[in-house]
Design an enzyme around this catalytic site. Structure first.
Site: not given
Length: 143
Positions: A98, A114
């Site tokens: 992301h 992440c």
């Protein structure tokens, strides 16, 4: 003659027995944890190389290979104070690729696990994933 015919039948069987997933994905995000980079391969051609941030000390970015599972354009973290996660591509449980607003930290470990990208790069990868389809997008994370 019999051996030749047997060989042809055997090779044909092997070709049919090979699962479709064994073939290359149309879109692949290859993440190198040691260099904190992502290489995007689209239809067999390297299209982009970007800096990323993966797990900081005490956190983990899992190593392995996954198919993209789901997309969320305006995602916010339910675990980390509603932090923005634009252009999220989820690939394993709560792990996603992301965008981040902490662009100065790209190129070194900084996330909770992440894979963070510059928002404009995340948007490019997100659109490519939409275009190619989730089943055709692979995430590969190596040390």
């Amino acid at each position: 003659m019999f051996r030749y015919l047997f060989s042809l039948v055997f090779v044909g069987f092997l070709m049919l027995a090979t699962p479709a997933d064994a073939h290359a994905a149309r879109l692949e995000a290859r993440v190198d944890l040691s260099s904190q980079t992502m290489t995007v391969v689209h239809r067999g051609v390297v299209k982009y190389r970007w800096k990323v941030s993966t797990a900081r000390r005490g956190k983990v970015t899992p190593v392995g290979t996954w198919r993209a599972k789901w997309l969320s354009r305006h995602h916010r973290s339910s675990r980390y104070n509603n932090a923005p996660m634009p252009y999220s591509i989820f690939y394993s449980g709560n792990y996603a690729i992301h965008g981040t607003n902490a662009v100065k930290r790209l190129g070194r470990p900084a996330s909770a696990g992440c894979i963070r990208l510059h928002p404009s790069n995340a948007a490019i990868l997100f659109r490519l994933t939409q275009r190619e389809g989730l089943k055709n997008m692979r995430v590969v994370v190596r040390r």
